[in-house]
Design a protein around this motif. Structure first.
Motif, PDB file in Angstrom:
ATOM      1  N   GLN A   1       0.884  -1.327  -0.002  1.00  0.00           N
ATOM      2  CA  GLN A   1      -0.007  -0.065   0.126  1.00  0.00           C
ATOM      3  C   GLN A   1       0.825   1.114  -0.101  1.00  0.00           C
ATOM      4  OE1 GLN A   1      -3.493   0.139  -0.285  1.00  0.00           O
ATOM      5  NE2 GLN A   1      -3.298  -1.993  -0.865  1.00  0.00           N
ATOM      6  N   LEU A   2       2.156   1.340   0.670  1.00  0.00           N
ATOM      7  CA  LEU A   2       2.917   2.338   0.675  1.00  0.00           C
ATOM      8  C   LEU A   2       3.234   2.633  -0.805  1.00  0.00           C
ATOM      9  CD1 LEU A   2       4.868   4.551   2.079  1.00  0.00           C
ATOM     10  CD2 LEU A   2       6.488   2.448   2.421  1.00  0.00           C
ATOM     11  N   TRP A   3       3.742   1.463  -1.346  1.00  0.00           N
ATOM     12  CA  TRP A   3       4.290   1.554  -2.858  1.00  0.00           C
ATOM     13  C   TRP A   3       3.259   2.048  -3.760  1.00  0.00           C
ATOM     14  CZ3 TRP A   3       7.201  -3.126  -1.381  1.00  0.00           C
ATOM     15  CH2 TRP A   3       8.539  -3.025  -0.544  1.00  0.00           C
ATOM     16  N   LEU A   4       2.166   1.360  -3.708  1.00  0.00           N
ATOM     17  CA  LEU A   4       1.082   1.815  -4.548  1.00  0.00           C
ATOM     18  C   LEU A   4       0.813   3.458  -4.376  1.00  0.00           C
ATOM     19  CD1 LEU A   4      -1.353  -1.263  -4.250  1.00  0.00           C
ATOM     20  CD2 LEU A   4      -0.148  -0.617  -6.347  1.00  0.00           C
ATOM     21  N   SER A   5       0.923   3.701  -3.080  1.00  0.00           N
ATOM     22  CA  SER A   5       0.368   5.035  -2.862  1.00  0.00           C
ATOM     23  C   SER A   5       1.019   6.147  -3.606  1.00  0.00           C
ATOM     24  CB  SER A   5       0.359   5.352  -1.276  1.00  0.00           C
ATOM     25  OG  SER A   5      -0.488   4.790  -0.548  1.00  0.00           O
ATOM     26  N   GLN A   6       2.483   5.928  -4.059  1.00  0.00           N
ATOM     27  CA  GLN A   6       3.176   6.955  -4.435  1.00  0.00           C
ATOM     28  C   GLN A   6       2.984   7.181  -6.166  1.00  0.00           C
ATOM     29  OE1 GLN A   6       5.389   7.899  -2.148  1.00  0.00           O
ATOM     30  NE2 GLN A   6       4.453   6.234  -1.128  1.00  0.00           N
ATOM     31  N   GLY A   7       1.945   6.233  -6.392  1.00  0.00           N
ATOM     32  CA  GLY A   7       1.294   6.854  -7.798  1.00  0.00           C
ATOM     33  C   GLY A   7       1.769   5.810  -8.971  1.00  0.00           C
ATOM     34  N   VAL A   8       0.916   6.466 -10.122  1.00  0.00           N
ATOM     35  CA  VAL A   8       1.529   5.482 -11.166  1.00  0.00           C
ATOM     36  C   VAL A   8       2.809   5.744 -11.808  1.00  0.00           C
ATOM     37  CG1 VAL A   8      -0.788   5.400 -12.202  1.00  0.00           C
ATOM     38  CG2 VAL A   8       0.279   7.508 -12.670  1.00  0.00           C
ATOM     39  N   ASP A   9       3.426   6.869 -11.613  1.00  0.00           N
ATOM     40  CA  ASP A   9       4.680   7.139 -12.210  1.00  0.00           C
ATOM     41  C   ASP A   9       5.726   6.155 -11.236  1.00  0.00           C
ATOM     42  OD1 ASP A   9       6.803   8.576 -13.508  1.00  0.00           O
ATOM     43  OD2 ASP A   9       6.188  10.394 -12.692  1.00  0.00           O
ATOM     44  N   PHE A  10       5.603   6.117 -10.118  1.00  0.00           N
ATOM     45  CA  PHE A  10       6.364   5.161  -9.454  1.00  0.00           C
ATOM     46  C   PHE A  10       6.088   3.796 -10.023  1.00  0.00           C
ATOM     47  CE2 PHE A  10       7.058   2.399  -5.851  1.00  0.00           C
ATOM     48  CZ  PHE A  10       8.174   2.806  -5.241  1.00  0.00           C
ATOM     49  N   THR A  11       4.989   3.392 -10.002  1.00  0.00           N
ATOM     50  CA  THR A  11       4.550   1.997 -10.335  1.00  0.00           C
ATOM     51  C   THR A  11       5.339   1.709 -11.593  1.00  0.00           C
ATOM     52  OG1 THR A  11       2.714   2.242  -9.046  1.00  0.00           O
ATOM     53  CG2 THR A  11       2.797   0.137 -10.637  1.00  0.00           C
ATOM     54  N   HIS A  12       5.178   2.722 -12.679  1.00  0.00           N
ATOM     55  CA  HIS A  12       5.489   2.649 -13.989  1.00  0.00           C
ATOM     56  C   HIS A  12       6.970   2.463 -13.921  1.00  0.00           C
ATOM     57  CE1 HIS A  12       6.820   3.904 -18.052  1.00  0.00           C
ATOM     58  NE2 HIS A  12       5.836   3.240 -18.409  1.00  0.00           N
ATOM     59  N   LYS A  13       7.688   3.447 -13.095  1.00  0.00           N
ATOM     60  CA  LYS A  13       9.151   3.377 -13.155  1.00  0.00           C
ATOM     61  C   LYS A  13       9.808   1.922 -12.618  1.00  0.00           C
ATOM     62  CE  LYS A  13      10.197   8.163 -12.397  1.00  0.00           C
ATOM     63  NZ  LYS A  13      10.509   9.238 -11.439  1.00  0.00           N
ATOM     64  N   LEU A  14       9.037   1.312 -11.891  1.00  0.00           N
ATOM     65  CA  LEU A  14       9.327   0.000 -11.125  1.00  0.00           C
ATOM     66  C   LEU A  14       9.320  -1.115 -12.097  1.00  0.00           C
ATOM     67  CD1 LEU A  14      10.249  -1.293  -8.496  1.00  0.00           C
ATOM     68  CD2 LEU A  14       7.901  -1.806  -7.872  1.00  0.00           C
ATOM     69  N   THR A  15       8.074  -1.153 -12.895  1.00  0.00           N
ATOM     70  CA  THR A  15       7.682  -2.132 -13.799  1.00  0.00           C
ATOM     71  C   THR A  15       8.646  -2.110 -15.040  1.00  0.00           C
ATOM     72  OG1 THR A  15       5.731  -0.721 -14.669  1.00  0.00           O
ATOM     73  CG2 THR A  15       5.336  -2.374 -12.909  1.00  0.00           C
ATOM     74  N   SER A  16       8.974  -0.918 -15.319  1.00  0.00           N
ATOM     75  CA  SER A  16       9.929  -0.512 -16.432  1.00  0.00           C
ATOM     76  C   SER A  16      11.229  -0.787 -16.185  1.00  0.00           C
ATOM     77  CB  SER A  16       9.771   0.714 -16.974  1.00  0.00           C
ATOM     78  OG  SER A  16       8.440   1.165 -17.224  1.00  0.00           O
ATOM     79  N   GLU A  17      11.751  -0.829 -14.833  1.00  0.00           N
ATOM     80  CA  GLU A  17      13.305  -0.972 -14.515  1.00  0.00           C
ATOM     81  C   GLU A  17      13.679  -2.407 -14.642  1.00  0.00           C
ATOM     82  OE1 GLU A  17      16.684  -0.292 -14.174  1.00  0.00           O
ATOM     83  OE2 GLU A  17      15.398   1.542 -13.614  1.00  0.00           O
ATOM     84  N   SER A  18      14.767  -2.573 -15.345  1.00  0.00           N
ATOM     85  CA  SER A  18      15.266  -4.164 -15.461  1.00  0.00           C
ATOM     86  C   SER A  18      16.274  -4.182 -14.331  1.00  0.00           C
ATOM     87  CB  SER A  18      15.764  -4.357 -16.864  1.00  0.00           C
ATOM     88  OG  SER A  18      16.836  -3.422 -17.178  1.00  0.00           O
ATOM     89  N   SER A  19      17.057  -3.345 -13.869  1.00  0.00           N
ATOM     90  CA  SER A  19      18.240  -3.339 -13.052  1.00  0.00           C
ATOM     91  C   SER A  19      17.740  -3.913 -11.513  1.00  0.00           C
ATOM     92  CB  SER A  19      19.193  -2.250 -12.595  1.00  0.00           C
ATOM     93  OG  SER A  19      19.940  -2.236 -11.662  1.00  0.00           O
ATOM     94  N   TYR A  20      18.232  -4.818 -10.854  1.00  0.00           N
ATOM     95  CA  TYR A  20      17.989  -5.341  -9.565  1.00  0.00           C
ATOM     96  C   TYR A  20      18.476  -4.150  -8.580  1.00  0.00           C
ATOM     97  CZ  TYR A  20      18.380  -8.093  -5.272  1.00  0.00           C
ATOM     98  OH  TYR A  20      18.047  -8.683  -3.861  1.00  0.00           O
ATOM     99  N   ASP A  21      19.435  -3.734  -8.774  1.00  0.00           N
ATOM    100  CA  ASP A  21      19.899  -2.450  -7.824  1.00  0.00           C
ATOM    101  C   ASP A  21      19.283  -1.250  -8.031  1.00  0.00           C
ATOM    102  OD1 ASP A  21      21.976  -4.015  -6.699  1.00  0.00           O
ATOM    103  OD2 ASP A  21      23.355  -3.132  -8.206  1.00  0.00           O
ATOM    104  N   ASP A  22      18.669  -0.909  -9.110  1.00  0.00           N
ATOM    105  CA  ASP A  22      17.841   0.233  -9.387  1.00  0.00           C
ATOM    106  C   ASP A  22      16.514   0.054  -8.802  1.00  0.00           C
ATOM    107  OD1 ASP A  22      19.856   1.681 -10.335  1.00  0.00           O
ATOM    108  OD2 ASP A  22      19.308   1.373 -12.479  1.00  0.00           O
ATOM    109  N   LYS A  23      15.901  -1.276  -8.940  1.00  0.00           N
ATOM    110  CA  LYS A  23      14.565  -1.749  -8.307  1.00  0.00           C
ATOM    111  C   LYS A  23      14.667  -1.407  -6.756  1.00  0.00           C
ATOM    112  CE  LYS A  23      12.330  -4.582 -11.634  1.00  0.00           C
ATOM    113  NZ  LYS A  23      11.565  -5.703 -11.992  1.00  0.00           N
ATOM    114  N   LYS A  24      15.717  -2.091  -6.198  1.00  0.00           N
ATOM    115  CA  LYS A  24      16.021  -1.949  -4.710  1.00  0.00           C
ATOM    116  C   LYS A  24      16.070  -0.429  -4.088  1.00  0.00           C
ATOM    117  CE  LYS A  24      18.782  -3.214  -0.956  1.00  0.00           C
ATOM    118  NZ  LYS A  24      20.085  -3.800  -0.588  1.00  0.00           N
ATOM    119  N   SER A  25      16.736   0.434  -5.029  1.00  0.00           N
ATOM    120  CA  SER A  25      16.788   1.779  -4.769  1.00  0.00           C
ATOM    121  C   SER A  25      15.458   2.356  -4.609  1.00  0.00           C
ATOM    122  CB  SER A  25      17.849   2.263  -5.669  1.00  0.00           C
ATOM    123  OG  SER A  25      19.129   1.863  -5.228  1.00  0.00           O
TER     124      SER A  25
END
Length: 409
Positions: A233-257
């Protein structure tokens, strides 16, 4: 041969007006001073581009989302005014476009493209599920009707608006109830469908990091529970921009960050609000079958621009017929139906493909459901990763494989 600067301003403006995305306008204005000068004489071209890009019925929601990011959520009157305008006088939001600077219009265009991408992906995924269901009559590729397209978009905007308004606001349940005020339950169920889709996207995009990272395992972040999951719920709350960046990111380290960047941030628990019945519903034990369409129409008065297609209502009514008002939205055993976007299709499509029969026999569970064994494995991984962390290890853990662990000296 004429150069660009020798062309009449009218031609330059006509060319600019054909841009597909208002975000392309700013780079175009930087090509030369003459193009910028033509725009200054005709600033309305920016709004013309946006109105070609975003459907007229969606613009009030687009403006409302933008306004929600700029108001102070601590003040009830600001929230009431925004929601009241959206629900009763949405055309006022459209009128505000003419006074908005290009960067704000570009921001609206950016959010629209993200929502368009998610909405069309959800529709396609739901249609694929329906086409593979037992006894399915669904065939061919999906082409959304104009009303279906608007319906999918509108509900992604509703979810985005909810998070923009309430993720940083004080805990004020009444204001959050106002968000769903006079919204019929089949439309609230549409919001629930979008919530589940976005949660599934986030779940898949974050799984590798949350299931294997030593540091996040030490924090015991639950990566499989659907719905009642505070980190999701915390991560969803950051909005579609956040969710899109997470789903588009391929790097393990960048996803973790990216996931860690939300720690300490504010959240708005949409799942909790969707499963919470209104206080007025708790004392009414009349099943839906006991209400006539006239009763429901009287209780849920249509608002300006409200969807009039009967498809969502019929799908919802068949599903909830034996249940009282307190159980009319977001039931756990309807996860499979929400995955199939069951309250987002037109009546014509429902009748053409016999979807009500498919809905009646749809699997109750969704891809987000897990077995007790999955929970046992998750909890065991927490213990193993915590032990590695205490010994000074970090990085990527896998069961019976510590080859990717980095040990501090």
């Amino acid at each position: 041969m004429s150069t660009l600067t020798e062309m009449p301003c009218e031609i330059i403006i006509s060319v600019l007006r054909e841009l597909d995305d208002v975000r392309f306008l700013l780079p175009s204005l930087l090509t030369c001073h003459y193009v910028y000068s033509c725009f200054k004489q005709n600033p309305g071209v920016a709004v013309d581009i946006l109105q070609r890009q975003i459907h007229l019925a969606i613009i009030p929601y687009s403006v409302a989302v933008l306004e929600a990011t700029r108001l102070d959520p601590r003040y009830d009157t600001d929230v009431y005014e925004l929601l009241g305008t959206l629900y009763t006088e949405p055309s006022k939001f459209t009128e505000r476009l003419r006074t908005m600077p290009v960067p704000l219009l570009a921001r609206m265009g950016h959010v629209y493209e993200l929502i368009h991408t998610f909405a069309t992906e959800f529709a396609s995924s739901a249609w694929t599920h329906l086409s593979t269901d037992q006894e399915s009559e669904v065939a061919g590729s999906l082409v959304l009707s104009p009303s279906e397209y608007i319906r999918f978009l509108r509900n992604f905007y509703r979810v985005e608006l909810y998070f923009c308004l309430f993720r940083s606001a004080p805990n004020t349940p009444f204001r959050e109830q106002l968000f769903f005020f006079n919204q019929p339950p089949w439309e609230t169920e549409q919001v629930a469908c979008v919530h589940d889709f976005l949660e599934l996207k986030l779940s898949k995009a974050s799984y590798d990091v949350l299931a294997h990272d030593v540091e996040l395992g030490e924090l015991e972040i639950d990566y499989i529970t659907a719905g009642d999951n505070q980190f999701r719920q915390l991560w969803l709350s950051q909005g579609v921009d956040f969710t899109h960046k997470l789903t588009s990111e391929s790097s393990y380290d960048d996803k973790k960050s990216l996931l860690k960047s939300a720690f300490g941030g504010q959240k708005a628990d949409l799942y909790d609000k969707l499963i919470e019945p209104l206080e007025t519903d708790l004392d009414d034990h009349t099943p839906l079958s006991g209400y006539t369409e006239k009763d429901l129409a009287a209780e849920f008065t249509p608002m300006e621009g409200q969807d009039t297609d009967k498809g969502p209502f019929e799908a919802w009514r068949v599903t909830f017929n034996p249940l009282p008002p307190s159980a009319w939205v977001m039931l756990t055993n309807n996860s499979g139906l929400r995955e199939r976007a069951y309250v987002l299709w037109d009546l014509d499509r429902i009748e053409k493909y016999g979807l009500l029969k498919l809905f009646d026999n749809a699997p109750k569970d969704s891809e987000l459901q897990h077995t007790p064994n999955d929970y046992d494995e998750m909890n065991e991984s927490f213990k193993e990763r915590s032990e590695i962390c205490r010994k000074g290890g970090s990085g990527h853990w896998s069961k019976n494989d510590e080859s990717r662990i980095v040990w501090s000296k």
